[in-house]
Design a protein around this motif. Structure first.
Motif, PDB file in Angstrom:
ATOM      1  N   VAL A   1      50.196 -61.179 -71.357  1.00  0.00           N
ATOM      2  CA  VAL A   1      49.704 -62.020 -72.445  1.00  0.00           C
ATOM      3  C   VAL A   1      48.483 -62.817 -71.991  1.00  0.00           C
ATOM      4  O   VAL A   1      47.467 -62.893 -72.704  1.00  0.00           O
ATOM      5  N   VAL A   2      48.559 -63.412 -70.801  1.00  0.00           N
ATOM      6  CA  VAL A   2      47.416 -64.163 -70.268  1.00  0.00           C
ATOM      7  C   VAL A   2      46.232 -63.232 -70.030  1.00  0.00           C
ATOM      8  O   VAL A   2      45.077 -63.580 -70.318  1.00  0.00           O
ATOM      9  N   LEU A   3      46.506 -62.030 -69.522  1.00  0.00           N
ATOM     10  CA  LEU A   3      45.434 -61.064 -69.252  1.00  0.00           C
ATOM     11  C   LEU A   3      44.713 -60.670 -70.533  1.00  0.00           C
ATOM     12  O   LEU A   3      43.479 -60.605 -70.572  1.00  0.00           O
ATOM     13  N   ILE A   4      45.456 -60.420 -71.603  1.00  0.00           N
ATOM     14  CA  ILE A   4      44.833 -60.033 -72.871  1.00  0.00           C
ATOM     15  C   ILE A   4      44.080 -61.201 -73.489  1.00  0.00           C
ATOM     16  O   ILE A   4      42.999 -61.027 -74.077  1.00  0.00           O
ATOM     17  N   PHE A   5      44.605 -62.406 -73.337  1.00  0.00           N
ATOM     18  CA  PHE A   5      43.896 -63.571 -73.876  1.00  0.00           C
ATOM     19  C   PHE A   5      42.584 -63.799 -73.135  1.00  0.00           C
ATOM     20  O   PHE A   5      41.545 -64.064 -73.748  1.00  0.00           O
ATOM     21  N   VAL A   6      42.603 -63.690 -71.815  1.00  0.00           N
ATOM     22  CA  VAL A   6      41.408 -63.943 -71.020  1.00  0.00           C
ATOM     23  C   VAL A   6      40.407 -62.795 -71.153  1.00  0.00           C
ATOM     24  O   VAL A   6      39.198 -63.017 -71.151  1.00  0.00           O
ATOM     25  N   GLY A   7      40.908 -61.559 -71.283  1.00  0.00           N
ATOM     26  CA  GLY A   7      40.030 -60.399 -71.326  1.00  0.00           C
ATOM     27  C   GLY A   7      39.492 -60.075 -72.702  1.00  0.00           C
ATOM     28  O   GLY A   7      38.391 -60.509 -73.081  1.00  0.00           O
ATOM     29  N   PRO A   8      40.222 -59.287 -73.500  1.00  0.00           N
ATOM     30  CA  PRO A   8      39.702 -58.844 -74.798  1.00  0.00           C
ATOM     31  C   PRO A   8      39.358 -59.982 -75.751  1.00  0.00           C
ATOM     32  O   PRO A   8      38.481 -59.826 -76.590  1.00  0.00           O
TER      33      PRO A   8
END
Length: 220
Positions: free
Chosen positions: A169-176
């Motif tokens: 979840v953090v990865l998708i928020f920070v990335g895409p």
């Protein structure tokens, strides 16, 4: 019409010279002819120049994205190294079950007389893994494309821990969500600055024309 338009469209017969290959190579440059439209359409030329001017600032955003890839890659290697290679192996005949298993807090446990061993190949023909920083960054890139990321999340939850949803979840928020917005903000700000400077240039040009016209009337 340019010089390339007059080049022959097919090779000669038996008498074709050895330079025919060079002519054929030059003929392929005709695909660049549509680029001449850039000079005929001011709006298109403006957009091309705008994108070229954005390259330095976009490179900074790209550097930030690479840094995020590296940080999340290190975290993924520390947490999930080798877990996607786990399969249930039978103690008696060595037969392996064809699904991921966990030797820790994951969801999928092996049945009786089976042991979860990290001996199988990683998913995606071995490309989806957190065994190394390179494999982790490839996996993170796949997650950031938001294509098939849920399946990778389920694999990690089965093999490692259900709480790994926080990582994704953090990865998708920070990335895409965050990083892509940075690209759009850079282009939008540069567009506004360039458009404002062009308008100021037009106003100054009109003012200079008016002053010259007024001076000519006074001389008359």
């Amino acid at each position: 019409i340019g010089l390339l338009d007059f080049l022959p469209s097919s090779g000669g017969g038996e008498g074709e010279s050895s330079g025919g290959g060079d002519v054929s190579s030059l003929r392929t440059l005709r695909v660049l002819r549509p680029l001449r439209a850039i000079t005929k359409f001011p709006k298109l030329r403006f957009l091309i120049v705008l994108l070229l001017q954005c390259v330095p600032m976009l490179s900074n955003v790209m550097g930030l994205c690479c840094f995020l890839f590296f940080v999340f890659g290190i975290l993924g290697v520390q947490l999930c190294q080798g877990v996607l290679r786990g399969r249930c192996y039978n103690f008696d005949d060595g037969v392996a079950l064809d699904y991921l298993c966990t030797y820790g807090a994951g969801k999928v446990k092996c049945p009786d007389n089976y042991e979860c061993l990290l001996l199988a190949e990683n998913p995606g023909l071995g490309n989806i893994n957190f065994d190394s920083i390179g494999g982790a960054m490839v996996t993170i890139f796949l997650v950031m494309t938001m294509e098939g990321w849920a399946e990778i999340l389920y694999w990690i939850q089965d093999a490692y821990s259900e709480s790994m949803f926080i990582y994704f979840v953090v990865l998708i928020f920070v990335g895409p969500i965050f990083a892509i917005q940075l690209f759009l903000v850079v282009i939008s700000n540069k567009y506004a600055q360039t458009e404002q400077s062009l308008k100021g240039l037009e106003v100054s040009t009109v003012a200079e024309g008016g002053l010259e016209g007024g001076g000519a009337d006074a001389n008359l």
